[in-house]
Motif scaffolding. Structure first.
Motif, PDB file in Angstrom:
ATOM      1  N   GLU A 132     -19.534  47.332  50.707  1.00  0.00           N
ATOM      2  CA  GLU A 132     -18.255  46.682  50.475  1.00  0.00           C
ATOM      3  C   GLU A 132     -17.318  46.771  51.684  1.00  0.00           C
ATOM      4  O   GLU A 132     -16.676  45.818  52.041  1.00  0.00           O
ATOM      5  CB  GLU A 132     -17.567  47.260  49.231  1.00  0.00           C
ATOM      6  N   LYS A 133     -17.192  47.947  52.285  1.00  0.00           N
ATOM      7  CA  LYS A 133     -16.310  48.154  53.434  1.00  0.00           C
ATOM      8  C   LYS A 133     -14.904  47.617  53.166  1.00  0.00           C
ATOM      9  O   LYS A 133     -14.295  46.958  53.993  1.00  0.00           O
ATOM     10  CB  LYS A 133     -16.900  47.531  54.689  1.00  0.00           C
ATOM     11  N   LEU A 134     -14.383  47.910  51.982  1.00  0.00           N
ATOM     12  CA  LEU A 134     -13.070  47.402  51.598  1.00  0.00           C
ATOM     13  C   LEU A 134     -11.968  47.913  52.512  1.00  0.00           C
ATOM     14  O   LEU A 134     -11.072  47.169  52.891  1.00  0.00           O
ATOM     15  CB  LEU A 134     -12.759  47.790  50.149  1.00  0.00           C
ATOM     16  N   LEU A 135     -12.015  49.195  52.846  1.00  0.00           N
ATOM     17  CA  LEU A 135     -10.929  49.760  53.647  1.00  0.00           C
ATOM     18  C   LEU A 135     -10.884  49.177  55.045  1.00  0.00           C
ATOM     19  O   LEU A 135      -9.806  49.036  55.617  1.00  0.00           O
ATOM     20  CB  LEU A 135     -11.032  51.278  53.697  1.00  0.00           C
ATOM     21  N   THR A 136     -12.018  48.817  55.612  1.00  0.00           N
ATOM     22  CA  THR A 136     -11.978  48.228  56.944  1.00  0.00           C
ATOM     23  C   THR A 136     -11.237  46.889  56.922  1.00  0.00           C
ATOM     24  O   THR A 136     -10.650  46.491  57.914  1.00  0.00           O
ATOM     25  CB  THR A 136     -13.390  48.043  57.542  1.00  0.00           C
ATOM     26  N   LYS A 137     -11.228  46.225  55.760  1.00  0.00           N
ATOM     27  CA  LYS A 137     -10.479  44.975  55.623  1.00  0.00           C
ATOM     28  C   LYS A 137      -8.979  45.228  55.559  1.00  0.00           C
ATOM     29  O   LYS A 137      -8.182  44.313  55.704  1.00  0.00           O
ATOM     30  CB  LYS A 137     -10.937  44.213  54.388  1.00  0.00           C
ATOM     31  N   LEU A 138      -8.588  46.487  55.330  1.00  0.00           N
ATOM     32  CA  LEU A 138      -7.172  46.833  55.238  1.00  0.00           C
ATOM     33  C   LEU A 138      -6.616  47.362  56.560  1.00  0.00           C
ATOM     34  O   LEU A 138      -5.469  47.794  56.615  1.00  0.00           O
ATOM     35  CB  LEU A 138      -6.952  47.868  54.131  1.00  0.00           C
ATOM     36  N   ALA A 139      -7.425  47.338  57.602  1.00  0.00           N
ATOM     37  CA  ALA A 139      -6.941  47.780  58.918  1.00  0.00           C
ATOM     38  C   ALA A 139      -5.715  46.964  59.294  1.00  0.00           C
ATOM     39  O   ALA A 139      -5.698  45.748  59.185  1.00  0.00           O
ATOM     40  CB  ALA A 139      -8.033  47.616  59.973  1.00  0.00           C
ATOM     41  N   GLY A 140      -4.661  47.649  59.694  1.00  0.00           N
ATOM     42  CA  GLY A 140      -3.412  46.978  60.039  1.00  0.00           C
ATOM     43  C   GLY A 140      -2.491  46.773  58.851  1.00  0.00           C
ATOM     44  O   GLY A 140      -1.320  46.484  59.020  1.00  0.00           O
ATOM     45  N   ILE A 141      -3.015  46.922  57.628  1.00  0.00           N
ATOM     46  CA  ILE A 141      -2.212  46.785  56.412  1.00  0.00           C
ATOM     47  C   ILE A 141      -1.676  48.150  56.002  1.00  0.00           C
ATOM     48  O   ILE A 141      -0.535  48.305  55.621  1.00  0.00           O
ATOM     49  CB  ILE A 141      -3.055  46.199  55.255  1.00  0.00           C
TER      50      ILE A 141
END
Length: 183
Positions: A132-141
């Motif tokens: 999933e790598k969900l947290l990597t999608k939140l980089a900068g957020i």
């Protein structure tokens, strides 16, 4: 590719700093605050597998307010804030507010499922696994190393509030009030 590796490295170092021999995660290390409507940025659409094996796509919550909590079962602060989040979920679920958790650092989902069961958490919790790598999608957020973190996404899908520290019911209610009033 380098950005993904760099982000994963930051995540691993940040999450590792929360564990260890001492307190699992010291409270009060981060900040909390609202983001003015004219300065909000779109929140990435996340989807994945929940702890109970169901698929969840946040795009299905379009037009609704979403409270997202990033947590881990080994995090003392996450354990302390869980009852407040569940109380807020029960209070606001009939007011158009959805709650979603992201299990951000458990080696196996059994530990995370046990945490959710023990804390009687009724809202869905996504697993931030290898696929999933969900947290990597939140980089900068949000700070990838700040566990727990709580985010409020407004009805337009924009980040409206962020806490990089544990929350309690009163703080979360105070943050939700103005976002709900925007509806």
């Amino acid at each position: 590719m380098a950005v993904a590796i760099s982000t994963a490295t930051v995540l691993a170092v940040g999450l590792a700093a929360c564990g260890g021999a001492g307190p699992k995660n010291a409270a009060g290390l981060g900040t909390a605050g609202a983001i003015a409507a004219d300065h909000r940025k779109p929140f990435p659409v996340l989807s994945g597998t929940t702890l109970d094996g169901a698929q969840l796509d946040l795009s299905s919550y379009k037009g609704q307010i979403v409270v997202m909590n990033i947590w881990a079962s080994w995090c003392d602060s996450c354990e302390a804030e869980a009852p407040y989040l569940e109380h807020a979920y029960e209070t606001y679920k009939d007011k158009g507010v959805r709650f979603v958790g992201i299990d951000a650092g458990d080696d196996n989902t059994g530990q995370a499922r046990a945490f959710v069961k023990a804390k009687q958490i009724g809202y869905p919790n996504l697993v931030d696994g290898v696929d999933e790598k969900l947290l990597t999608k939140l980089a900068g957020i949000t700070s990838l190393g700040s566990v727990p973190s709580t985010l409020i996404i407004d009805k337009n899908g924009d980040l409206a509030w962020r806490s990089l520290r544990p929350v309690d019911y009163n703080a979360l209610s105070a943050a939700l009030g103005p976002v709900i009033a925007e509806q």
